[in-house]
Write a protein that holds these residues in place. Sequence first.
Motif, mmCIF file in Angstrom:
data_model
loop_
_atom_site.group_PDB
_atom_site.id
_atom_site.type_symbol
_atom_site.label_atom_id
_atom_site.label_comp_id
_atom_site.label_asym_id
_atom_site.label_seq_id
_atom_site.Cartn_x
_atom_site.Cartn_y
_atom_site.Cartn_z
ATOM 1 N N UNK A 203 7.259 -17.075 -26.351
ATOM 2 C CA UNK A 203 7.583 -16.141 -27.441
ATOM 3 C C UNK A 203 8.555 -15.077 -26.959
ATOM 4 N N UNK A 204 8.318 -14.555 -25.738
ATOM 5 C CA UNK A 204 9.227 -13.549 -25.190
ATOM 6 C C UNK A 204 10.629 -14.117 -25.000
ATOM 7 N N UNK A 205 10.695 -15.396 -24.587
ATOM 8 C CA UNK A 205 11.999 -16.033 -24.437
ATOM 9 C C UNK A 205 12.706 -16.156 -25.774
ATOM 10 N N UNK B 297 18.195 -10.197 -18.880
ATOM 11 C CA UNK B 297 16.948 -10.239 -19.622
ATOM 12 C C UNK B 297 16.594 -11.667 -20.042
ATOM 13 N N UNK B 298 17.644 -12.447 -20.400
ATOM 14 C CA UNK B 298 17.407 -13.837 -20.785
ATOM 15 C C UNK B 298 16.912 -14.656 -19.591
ATOM 16 N N UNK B 299 17.533 -14.439 -18.425
ATOM 17 C CA UNK B 299 17.120 -15.160 -17.224
ATOM 18 C C UNK B 299 15.681 -14.816 -16.844
ATOM 19 N N UNK B 300 15.330 -13.516 -17.042
ATOM 20 C CA UNK B 300 13.964 -13.100 -16.746
ATOM 21 C C UNK B 300 12.972 -13.794 -17.666
ATOM 22 N N UNK B 301 13.300 -13.897 -18.948
ATOM 23 C CA UNK B 301 12.408 -14.548 -19.900
ATOM 24 C C UNK B 301 12.281 -16.040 -19.608
ATOM 25 N N UNK B 302 13.390 -16.684 -19.218
ATOM 26 C CA UNK B 302 13.337 -18.109 -18.872
ATOM 27 C C UNK B 302 12.491 -18.329 -17.610
ATOM 28 N N UNK B 303 12.619 -17.425 -16.637
ATOM 29 C CA UNK B 303 11.813 -17.532 -15.413
ATOM 30 C C UNK B 303 10.335 -17.361 -15.713
#
Length: 403
Positions: free
Chosen positions: A132-134, A170-176
């Motif tokens: 959901x965050x992603x 932020x996108x990379x963090x959500x994908x991780x």
Amino acid sequence: MSENKTNTSFWTKVGRTFVPLVLIVAGGVAWSYFKATAPVMQRSKPERKVAVVEVRTASLGDARTVVAAMGTVVAAREVTLKAQVSGVVQSAAKAYIPGGRIAKGAELLSLDPADYQVAVKKAQSALATAQAALAIEQGSQNIAREELRLLVEISGESVAQTDLAMRKPQLQQAQADVTSAEADLRKAMLDLNRTVVKAPFNAMIVERNVNVGTYVGSQESLATLVGTDEFWVEAMVSLGQLPLVDLDYLGGCPVTIRSQAGEGQWTGHVVQVAGKLNDTSRMATVIISVKNPLGTAGHPTSTRLMIDDYVYADITGRELTGVIELPRAALQDDDTVWINQDNTLDIRNVTLAWKSDDAVYLTSGVAASEQVIMSSLTTPVQGMPLKTTEDAVAGSPTDTEGK
């Protein structure tokens, strides 16, 4: 009276003188008589004794060797199952007893899965939150991109599309976070699956270490299993006989195996020769494979090959070409053979290629068509006269030595 005494004395002297002479003469006459009439002993040349023997004509041929060995039955595959997760043993298969058999992939034990089911639920929830965050971050990135476009249109100036402006970190963090949550879910599911312990191959239980209700920790031993598809026999072979084992034999040298203690016979084949001598016997270890020694779980054999059983192994070895085969009785002490050479004894030293319980195989010392003596001789002497049983029957009577 004086005259009578004189006469008596005279005849006494005459008797004492002539009686011994008469006895001497009589003895001489008697000795002469007996000497003249005594039998005369005639000396004759002693007849030469000839030993009568049975012979066998030697012939050249080929033979397949058989190496007799003794060995111990061991497991070809053995494993000690250990718990990969901790928990209380909840159930056990009926076969979970020493000697029980279980098929590959069948359930052997199960641990209480409640804690691991909860862990899976939590991992699933964490994954849903990360996903959901992603999705939210992906929406935020679209908004940032649209805002930057509008800013360029209003100002008429170009604006650099930096990573921070485009919310790429932020996108990379959500994908991780999603990747990490997926890994946590896989780990939780693995732990849940590991609460069920399954047989890694067709096996027999030789030792069990836990029971239902026992709490086991991670890496704690549960049971020891041996594979039932194949057993090995570790046979001891002397270094002198080892060259007879043909490792290049297609499919491995065939072997017949018999138990020393019980009944039953099995077939196998040579797999390999271990590269180390036995510390005690200083003999080589030959590894023999026996397939399906117990039969199938549904149809076991009537006679089972048992682990740690002592067995006899008859290994089919190399083929000998151009050798002389003789009965074992023909071989005398010090590896000699008696030959009938023109009706005389010839004691030969021979070279053995192989000997079995019943026969010996020679590479030198005896030639084809020679007569090998099979009889026993009390005092064998080189060159002593002989006569074969056939000649003795056909010939004239002669003093002979017993066979």
